[in-house]
Scaffold this motif. Structure first.
Motif, PDB file in Angstrom:
ATOM      1  N   ASP A   1      56.100  80.987-188.929  1.00 22.94           N
ATOM      2  CA  ASP A   1      54.789  81.632-188.974  1.00 22.94           C
ATOM      3  C   ASP A   1      54.105  81.456-190.326  1.00 22.94           C
ATOM      4  N   SER A   2      54.581  80.484-191.132  1.00 24.39           N
ATOM      5  CA  SER A   2      53.961  80.178-192.430  1.00 24.39           C
ATOM      6  C   SER A   2      53.487  78.734-192.406  1.00 24.39           C
ATOM      7  N   PRO A   3      52.293  78.487-191.849  1.00 26.86           N
ATOM      8  CA  PRO A   3      51.873  77.114-191.541  1.00 26.86           C
ATOM      9  C   PRO A   3      51.344  76.312-192.719  1.00 26.86           C
ATOM     10  N   LEU A   4      51.176  76.931-193.884  1.00 26.77           N
ATOM     11  CA  LEU A   4      50.474  76.260-194.976  1.00 26.77           C
ATOM     12  C   LEU A   4      51.388  75.671-196.035  1.00 26.77           C
ATOM     13  N   ILE A   5      52.690  75.771-195.839  1.00 27.38           N
ATOM     14  CA  ILE A   5      53.618  75.227-196.829  1.00 27.38           C
ATOM     15  C   ILE A   5      53.453  73.715-196.897  1.00 27.38           C
ATOM     16  N   GLY A   6      53.552  73.174-198.124  1.00 24.24           N
ATOM     17  CA  GLY A   6      53.265  71.768-198.316  1.00 24.24           C
ATOM     18  C   GLY A   6      54.483  70.936-198.664  1.00 24.24           C
ATOM     19  N   VAL A   7      54.316  69.634-198.570  1.00 19.86           N
ATOM     20  CA  VAL A   7      55.385  68.685-198.862  1.00 19.86           C
ATOM     21  C   VAL A   7      55.887  68.852-200.291  1.00 19.86           C
TER      22      VAL A   7
ATOM     23  N   ARG B   1      52.604  92.579-183.710  1.00 25.52           N
ATOM     24  CA  ARG B   1      51.326  92.934-184.325  1.00 25.52           C
ATOM     25  C   ARG B   1      50.194  91.993-183.919  1.00 25.52           C
ATOM     26  N   MET B   2      50.541  90.869-183.302  1.00 25.01           N
ATOM     27  CA  MET B   2      49.501  89.983-182.785  1.00 25.01           C
ATOM     28  C   MET B   2      48.866  90.571-181.521  1.00 25.01           C
ATOM     29  N   ARG B   3      49.550  91.510-180.897  1.00 22.06           N
ATOM     30  CA  ARG B   3      49.081  92.130-179.645  1.00 22.06           C
ATOM     31  C   ARG B   3      48.735  91.055-178.616  1.00 22.06           C
ATOM     32  N   SER B   4      49.745  90.226-178.346  1.00 20.89           N
ATOM     33  CA  SER B   4      49.534  89.078-177.474  1.00 20.89           C
ATOM     34  C   SER B   4      50.800  88.779-176.702  1.00 20.89           C
ATOM     35  N   SER B   5      50.645  88.238-175.507  1.00 21.76           N
ATOM     36  CA  SER B   5      51.804  87.779-174.738  1.00 21.76           C
ATOM     37  C   SER B   5      52.287  86.423-175.222  1.00 21.76           C
ATOM     38  N   LEU B   6      51.487  85.757-176.040  1.00 22.15           N
ATOM     39  CA  LEU B   6      51.852  84.456-176.590  1.00 22.15           C
ATOM     40  C   LEU B   6      52.791  84.657-177.770  1.00 22.15           C
ATOM     41  N   PRO B   7      53.927  83.932-177.832  1.00 24.66           N
ATOM     42  CA  PRO B   7      54.819  84.053-178.991  1.00 24.66           C
ATOM     43  C   PRO B   7      54.060  83.799-180.289  1.00 24.66           C
ATOM     44  N   LYS B   8      54.405  84.549-181.334  1.00 26.53           N
ATOM     45  CA  LYS B   8      53.635  84.478-182.577  1.00 26.53           C
ATOM     46  C   LYS B   8      53.482  83.059-183.092  1.00 26.53           C
ATOM     47  N   VAL B   9      54.581  82.291-183.118  1.00 24.37           N
ATOM     48  CA  VAL B   9      54.517  80.954-183.721  1.00 24.37           C
ATOM     49  C   VAL B   9      53.719  79.965-182.885  1.00 24.37           C
ATOM     50  N   MET B  10      53.295  80.383-181.673  1.00 23.46           N
ATOM     51  CA  MET B  10      52.485  79.506-180.836  1.00 23.46           C
ATOM     52  C   MET B  10      50.991  79.763-180.997  1.00 23.46           C
ATOM     53  N   HIS B  11      50.611  80.792-181.753  1.00 23.26           N
ATOM     54  CA  HIS B  11      49.197  80.963-182.089  1.00 23.26           C
ATOM     55  C   HIS B  11      48.768  79.811-182.982  1.00 23.26           C
ATOM     56  N   GLN B  12      47.506  79.457-182.936  1.00 21.59           N
ATOM     57  CA  GLN B  12      47.080  78.187-183.526  1.00 21.59           C
ATOM     58  C   GLN B  12      46.224  78.328-184.778  1.00 21.59           C
ATOM     59  N   VAL B  13      46.418  77.373-185.675  1.00 25.26           N
ATOM     60  CA  VAL B  13      45.541  77.128-186.818  1.00 25.26           C
ATOM     61  C   VAL B  13      45.160  75.652-186.741  1.00 25.26           C
ATOM     62  N   GLY B  14      43.872  75.366-186.783  1.00 30.46           N
ATOM     63  CA  GLY B  14      43.456  73.975-186.635  1.00 30.46           C
ATOM     64  C   GLY B  14      43.879  73.386-185.306  1.00 30.46           C
TER      65      GLY B  14
ATOM     66  N   ILE C   1      52.903  79.985-199.011  1.00 28.13           N
ATOM     67  CA  ILE C   1      53.894  80.745-198.237  1.00 28.13           C
ATOM     68  C   ILE C   1      53.224  81.916-197.496  1.00 28.13           C
ATOM     69  N   MET C   2      51.926  81.791-197.261  1.00 30.11           N
ATOM     70  CA  MET C   2      51.204  82.823-196.524  1.00 30.11           C
ATOM     71  C   MET C   2      51.749  82.937-195.100  1.00 30.11           C
ATOM     72  N   GLY C   3      52.251  84.111-194.759  1.00 29.25           N
ATOM     73  CA  GLY C   3      52.757  84.339-193.417  1.00 29.25           C
ATOM     74  C   GLY C   3      51.675  84.899-192.513  1.00 29.25           C
ATOM     75  N   VAL C   4      51.843  84.694-191.219  1.00 30.80           N
ATOM     76  CA  VAL C   4      50.882  85.184-190.237  1.00 30.80           C
ATOM     77  C   VAL C   4      51.583  86.215-189.355  1.00 30.80           C
ATOM     78  N   ASN C   5      51.172  87.463-189.482  1.00 27.64           N
ATOM     79  CA  ASN C   5      51.767  88.539-188.688  1.00 27.64           C
ATOM     80  C   ASN C   5      50.773  89.254-187.786  1.00 27.64           C
ATOM     81  N   ASP C   6      49.485  89.046-188.040  1.00 26.85           N
ATOM     82  CA  ASP C   6      48.469  89.685-187.213  1.00 26.85           C
ATOM     83  C   ASP C   6      47.241  88.780-187.155  1.00 26.85           C
ATOM     84  N   ARG C   7      46.226  89.223-186.427  1.00 28.43           N
ATOM     85  CA  ARG C   7      45.048  88.373-186.215  1.00 28.43           C
ATOM     86  C   ARG C   7      44.248  88.162-187.505  1.00 28.43           C
ATOM     87  N   GLU C   8      44.232  89.142-188.372  1.00 30.28           N
ATOM     88  CA  GLU C   8      43.506  88.974-189.634  1.00 30.28           C
ATOM     89  C   GLU C   8      44.170  87.909-190.496  1.00 30.28           C
TER      90      GLU C   8
END
Length: 316
Positions: free
Chosen positions: A112-118, A21-34, A230-237
Motif C-alpha cells: 500500500d506504499s506505491p511511491l517508493i522508488g528504485v 478504513r477505505m470503506r470498500s469491498s475492494l482489497p486495499k492494495v487493489m485501489h488505484q493510483v494512475g 514511503i507514503m502509505g495509503v490507508n484511507d481515501r484521503e
C-alpha cells in the motif's frame, strides 16, 4: 540497481491488509493510483530495480490480489498470511522463500506504499552490502506527531520509539520510521524468529528486530529517504494524496523527456502512458490506460484517451 550474483535480493511485499478504513469491498492494495493498483506500482518498482526474487504475502480472503499478482508478476511466489498478527508475522508467512534465500539481502516492502522508488531500494541494499545487518528507511518531518522516532547514536540506529512511549526529549526528534526495512539474508530469519508478541496488541512487530539486532551486536543503520517515498495509503484521503504525488512526478518526467505540457496541472497520466519526444499536450487532457503518443504528435485540448496509439499527422 546493479545486483551481483554474490548478493542477490529478495523483496517480500506485504499485501494482506484488509483496508477497513477505505470503506470498500475492494482489497486495499487493489485501489488505484494512475490507473494501476497500489500493489502494481510496488511490483513495477521491484522489477525496475532488478530485484531477482519477489515474494508477495496475501490475505486468505483476497483472491483478487492473488489473481492480479499472477497476471502481472507470474514469477513472484505467493504466500498466505492466514491470521493477521502483525508485520513480522506477515514476513514469516514467506518462510519457505526466506529459507531458500540464504545470502544477499531481503527488502520488506508494503503493497500500500506505491511511491517508493528504485533509488531508495538501491540505497537500502547498498547499506546492507556495506555491512549493516538491518537497514531502516526513515524520513524527516517537521510534524512528527504520531510517528515512531528513530533513535540514532554515533551513526547507528539504536531503537525505534513509538510516540506513545517516547520521552519529551525523544518526541522532539524529527527523524521518523518509514516502515520499509532491509535485512542481511544470513541474519533475517534468526531475527524474525526471536520477535515476540508480548505487547498490548498481541502482535509480532517487525520493528522489534532493531532492538534484537542491537542486543546481538549487529549493525543497524537508518537510511533517510523522502517522506513521499514511503507514503502509505490507508484511507481515501491518503489515496488522493498519493495520486497527486504520482501525477506531479509523471508530469515532471514527461517534460524532462522532451514533452510540452501547455498546462501541466490539467494533464492526468496513467502509469503506462508513453509519450515520445516533441509531443505537445494541450490543456485538460486525460490519458487513460494503454495510450502511446508518437514523436511530434499533438494531443488536442479536452481529450480523454484510452487504449490508442497516436502518431503525428503527415505534412503535405
Amino acid at each position: 540497481m546493479s545486483n551481483s550474483p554474490s548478493f542477490p535480493t529478495l523483496a517480500v511485499i506485504l499485501a494482506a491488509g484488509q483496508g477497513t478504513r477505505m470503506r470498500s469491498s475492494l482489497p486495499k492494495v487493489m485501489h488505484q493510483v494512475g490507473n494501476r493498483p497500489l500493489l502494481g506500482h510496488v511490483l513495477a518498482t521491484a522489477e525496475a530495480a532488478g530485484i531477482e526474487h519477489v515474494a508477495v504475502v496475501v490475505g486468505p480472503d483476497t483472491p483478487a490480489v492473488a489473481e492480479y499478482v499472477q497476471q502481472v508478476a507470474p514469477n513472484a511466489r505467493q504466500f498466505v498470511q492466514q491470521q493477521r498478527l502483525g508485520t513480522a508475522h506477515a514476513v514469516l508467512a514467506a518462510r519457505p522463500e526466506l529459507l531458500r534465500h540464504e545470502q544477499g539481502c531481503v527488502l520488506v516492502l508494503f503493497g500500500d506504499s506505491p511511491l517508493i522508488g528504485v533509488q531508495t531500494l538501491a540505497h537500502l541494499r547498498q547499506t546492507l552490502i556495506d555491512g549493516a545487518a538491518v537497514a531502516v528507511a526513515g524520513f524527516t518531518t517537521e510534524q512528527p506527531g504520531p510517528y515512531g522516532r528513530l533513535l540514532v547514536e554515533d551513526g547507528r540506529l539504536r531503537a525505534i520509539r513509538e510516540a506513545k512511549d517516547a520521552s519529551p526529549s525523544e518526541l522532539e526528534i524529527t527523524l521518523c520510521n518509514g516502515g520499509v526495512m532491509g535485512f542481511r539474508a544470513d541474519h533475517c530469519l534468526w531475527l524474525l524468529e526471536r520477535i515476540h508478541n508480548d505487547n498490548a496488541q498481541g502482535e509480532f512487530y517487525l520493528t522489534d528486530a532493531v532492538e534484537l539486532a542491537n542486543a546481538a551486536g549487529l549493525s543497524v543503520v537508518a537510511v533517510e529517504v523522502a517522506e513521499e517515498e514511503i507514503m502509505g495509503v490507508n484511507d481515501r484521503e491518503q489515496l488522493h494524496a498519493a495520486e497527486q504525488v504520482f501525477q506531479r512526478r509523471r508530469r515532471s518526467r514527461a517534460m524532462r523527456e522532451g514533452v510540452t505540457l501547455a498546462a501541466a496541472d490539467t494533464v492526468y497520466f496513467s502509469a503506462d502512458t508513453v509519450l515520445e519526444a516533441d509531443v505537445k499536450v494541450e490543456p485538460c487532457v486525460v490519458f487513460g490506460p494503454g495510450v502511446r503518443v508518437g514523436r511530434g504528435a499533438r494531443v488536442p485540448a479536452f481529450s480523454r484517451l484510452e487504449n490508442v496509439r497516436i502518431e503525428a499527422a503527415e505534412r503535405a
